[in-house]
Design an enzyme around this catalytic site. Sequence first.
Site, PDB file in Angstrom:
ATOM      1  CB  ALA A  66      -0.882  -0.008   1.237  1.00  9.18           C
ATOM      2  N   GLY A 109       0.548  -5.189   0.793  1.00  6.47           N
ATOM      3  CA  GLY A 109      -0.615  -5.313  -0.084  1.00  6.47           C
ATOM      4  C   GLY A 109      -0.246  -5.910  -1.442  1.00  6.47           C
ATOM      5  CD  GLU A 112      -2.335  -8.091   2.620  1.00  7.95           C
ATOM      6  OE1 GLU A 112      -2.184  -6.911   2.246  1.00  7.95           O
ATOM      7  OE2 GLU A 112      -2.752  -8.398   3.746  1.00  7.95           O
ATOM      8  CD  GLU A 132       1.624  -5.772   5.558  1.00  6.81           C
ATOM      9  OE1 GLU A 132       2.489  -6.629   5.851  1.00  6.81           O
ATOM     10  OE2 GLU A 132       0.863  -5.897   4.588  1.00  6.81           O
TER      11      GLU A 132
HETATM   12  N1  DAK Z   1       4.535   3.254  -0.544  1.00  7.91           N
HETATM   13  C1  DAK Z   1       4.939   4.428  -1.092  1.00  7.91           C
HETATM   14  N2  DAK Z   1       6.133   4.594  -1.701  1.00  7.91           N
HETATM   15  C2  DAK Z   1       6.949   3.516  -1.743  1.00  7.91           C
HETATM   16  C3  DAK Z   1       6.614   2.257  -1.196  1.00  7.91           C
HETATM   17  C4  DAK Z   1       5.321   2.143  -0.564  1.00  7.91           C
HETATM   18  N3  DAK Z   1       4.874   1.019  -0.049  1.00  7.91           N
HETATM   19  N4  DAK Z   1       7.647   1.407  -1.406  1.00  7.91           N
HETATM   20  C5  DAK Z   1       8.584   2.100  -2.073  1.00  7.91           C
HETATM   21  N5  DAK Z   1       8.193   3.377  -2.278  1.00  7.91           N
HETATM   22  C6  DAK Z   1       8.914   4.437  -2.951  1.00  7.91           C
HETATM   23  C7  DAK Z   1      10.049   4.975  -2.096  1.00  7.91           C
HETATM   24  O1  DAK Z   1       9.582   5.915  -1.164  1.00  7.91           O
HETATM   25  C8  DAK Z   1      10.947   5.592  -3.160  1.00  7.91           C
HETATM   26  O2  DAK Z   1      10.372   6.800  -3.567  1.00  7.91           O
HETATM   27  P1  DAK Z   1      11.301   8.185  -3.543  1.00  7.91           P
HETATM   28  O3  DAK Z   1      11.787   8.317  -2.139  1.00  7.91           O
HETATM   29  O4  DAK Z   1      12.393   7.894  -4.534  1.00  7.91           O
HETATM   30  O5  DAK Z   1      10.356   9.266  -3.961  1.00  7.91           O
HETATM   31  C9  DAK Z   1      10.785   4.622  -4.331  1.00  7.91           C
HETATM   32  O6  DAK Z   1       9.563   3.933  -4.099  1.00  7.91           O
HETATM   33  C10 DAK Z   1      11.920   3.606  -4.427  1.00  7.91           C
HETATM   34  O7  DAK Z   1      12.014   2.959  -3.179  1.00  7.91           O
HETATM   35  P2  DAK Z   1      13.412   2.825  -2.390  1.00  7.91           P
HETATM   36  O8  DAK Z   1      14.332   3.942  -2.700  1.00  7.91           O
HETATM   37  O9  DAK Z   1      13.078   2.574  -0.969  1.00  7.91           O
HETATM   38  O10 DAK Z   1      13.984   1.508  -3.084  1.00  7.91           O
HETATM   39  P3  DAK Z   1      14.933   0.398  -2.418  1.00  7.91           P
HETATM   40  O11 DAK Z   1      15.311  -0.508  -3.534  1.00  7.91           O
HETATM   41  O12 DAK Z   1      16.033   1.036  -1.621  1.00  7.91           O
HETATM   42  O13 DAK Z   1      13.999  -0.388  -1.371  1.00  7.91           O
HETATM   43  C11 DAK Z   1      11.991  -1.553  -0.691  1.00  7.91           C
HETATM   44  C12 DAK Z   1      12.937  -1.126  -1.861  1.00  7.91           C
HETATM   45  C13 DAK Z   1      10.777  -2.230  -1.291  1.00  7.91           C
HETATM   46  C14 DAK Z   1      12.731  -2.553   0.217  1.00  7.91           C
HETATM   47  C15 DAK Z   1      11.604  -0.293   0.142  1.00  7.91           C
HETATM   48  O14 DAK Z   1      11.144   0.715  -0.762  1.00  7.91           O
HETATM   49  C16 DAK Z   1      10.542  -0.560   1.159  1.00  7.91           C
HETATM   50  O15 DAK Z   1      10.784  -1.124   2.235  1.00  7.91           O
HETATM   51  N6  DAK Z   1       9.290  -0.131   0.843  1.00  7.91           N
HETATM   52  C17 DAK Z   1       8.173  -0.240   1.755  1.00  7.91           C
HETATM   53  C18 DAK Z   1       7.628  -1.642   1.760  1.00  7.91           C
HETATM   54  C19 DAK Z   1       6.489  -1.805   2.760  1.00  7.91           C
HETATM   55  O16 DAK Z   1       6.611  -1.507   3.962  1.00  7.91           O
HETATM   56  N7  DAK Z   1       5.354  -2.272   2.245  1.00  7.91           N
HETATM   57  C20 DAK Z   1       4.161  -2.528   3.079  1.00  7.91           C
HETATM   58  C21 DAK Z   1       3.289  -1.276   3.115  1.00  7.91           C
HETATM   59  S1  DAK Z   1       1.908  -1.455   4.208  1.00  7.91           S
HETATM   60  C22 DAK Z   1      -5.763  -2.439   3.680  1.00  7.91           C
HETATM   61  C23 DAK Z   1      -5.269  -3.137   2.597  1.00  7.91           C
HETATM   62  C24 DAK Z   1      -3.908  -3.241   2.420  1.00  7.91           C
HETATM   63  C25 DAK Z   1      -3.020  -2.676   3.305  1.00  7.91           C
HETATM   64  C26 DAK Z   1      -3.503  -1.970   4.386  1.00  7.91           C
HETATM   65  C27 DAK Z   1      -4.881  -1.852   4.589  1.00  7.91           C
HETATM   66  N8  DAK Z   1      -7.158  -2.366   3.901  1.00  7.91           N
HETATM   67  C28 DAK Z   1      -8.076  -3.018   2.996  1.00  7.91           C
HETATM   68  C29 DAK Z   1      -7.700  -1.650   5.016  1.00  7.91           C
HETATM   69  C30 DAK Z   1      -1.608  -2.825   3.062  1.00  7.91           C
HETATM   70  C31 DAK Z   1      -0.618  -2.280   3.792  1.00  7.91           C
HETATM   71  C32 DAK Z   1       0.754  -2.296   3.283  1.00  7.91           C
HETATM   72  O17 DAK Z   1       1.050  -2.828   2.235  1.00  7.91           O
END
Ligand code: DAK
Length: 221
Positions: A66, A109, A112, A132
């Site tokens: 997400a 997400g 998922e 998450e």
């Molecule tokens: N959201 C927004 N931007 C993201 C992102 C994300 N999840 N993942 C990556 N980006 C963006 C980064 O901010 C960066 O943007 P800039 O800073 O350049 O503007 C760009 O993508 C490249 O990312 P990185 O520079 O971080 O790239 P790396 O290769 O160094 O790292 C990485 C890649 C995937 C390991 C890292 O980006 C990372 O850890 N990203 C976050 C992953 C994460 O935590 N995902 C889970 C999110 S929570 C719901 C349904 C679903 C959900 C919730 C509720 N309901 C139905 C109620 C789901 C929740 C989630 O998924």
Amino acid sequence: MSYETILVERKDSGVAIVRLNRPKVLNALNRQLMGELRDALEQLDNDEAVKVIVITGNERAFAAGADIKEMAPKGAIEMYLEDQFRTWDAIRRVRKPLIAAVSGYALGGGAELAMMCDIIIASDTAQFGQPEIKIGVIPGAGGTQWLPRLIGKSRAMELILTGRMFSAKEAYEWGLVSKIVPAEIYLEEALKMAEEIASMPPVAVQLAKEAINYAYQSFIM
Ligand code: DAK
């Protein structure tokens, strides 16, 4: 169909490809993308010429979850009222087979969404995970339900409580993905499989999907 965050392509073979297309943010699933995805899938599901739908991203990311930046300022009540479950639920109700062609990150997400598909084909670079917990939330779109059923409780518990990523090889050994292929050909392989399924009698295909998914009937999201 014209969208800003996804690309949709229909092939003569009866296969449609939906490509998540926010490459700068690793295809983070913001509300716009989820809305467009839902709309496209509903239209393709209602199109008689389409038999199988492949959902993919790009080589670096299927989807990194997400959109954290969009989610961060929102409170619990706002999130609740937005009722994103409705969008995810609509995707889960698609009757035609969905194949996820996954390369790179499939996190949160993104994982998922892949698990919501009926078959996952992974490139050898694919990395799955439910990170998450690291940002103080739990998988919100069914990960806590899908993972234990697909790979077993103990592994699911470990992965969700630690948030660690796992490789395509692990995902294959645990039965989460049906095939691992080199990154250069992951989409081609998914399309090959999609075309084979698209050549089968369509009503039997849909009924078989429905029957298999009956095994997950108690799934509540
Ligand atoms: N959201 C927004 N931007 C993201 C992102 C994300 N999840 N993942 C990556 N980006 C963006 C980064 O901010 C960066 O943007 P800039 O800073 O350049 O503007 C760009 O993508 C490249 O990312 P990185 O520079 O971080 O790239 P790396 O290769 O160094 O790292 C990485 C890649 C995937 C390991 C890292 O980006 C990372 O850890 N990203 C976050 C992953 C994460 O935590 N995902 C889970 C999110 S929570 C719901 C349904 C679903 C959900 C919730 C509720 N309901 C139905 C109620 C789901 C929740 C989630 O998924």
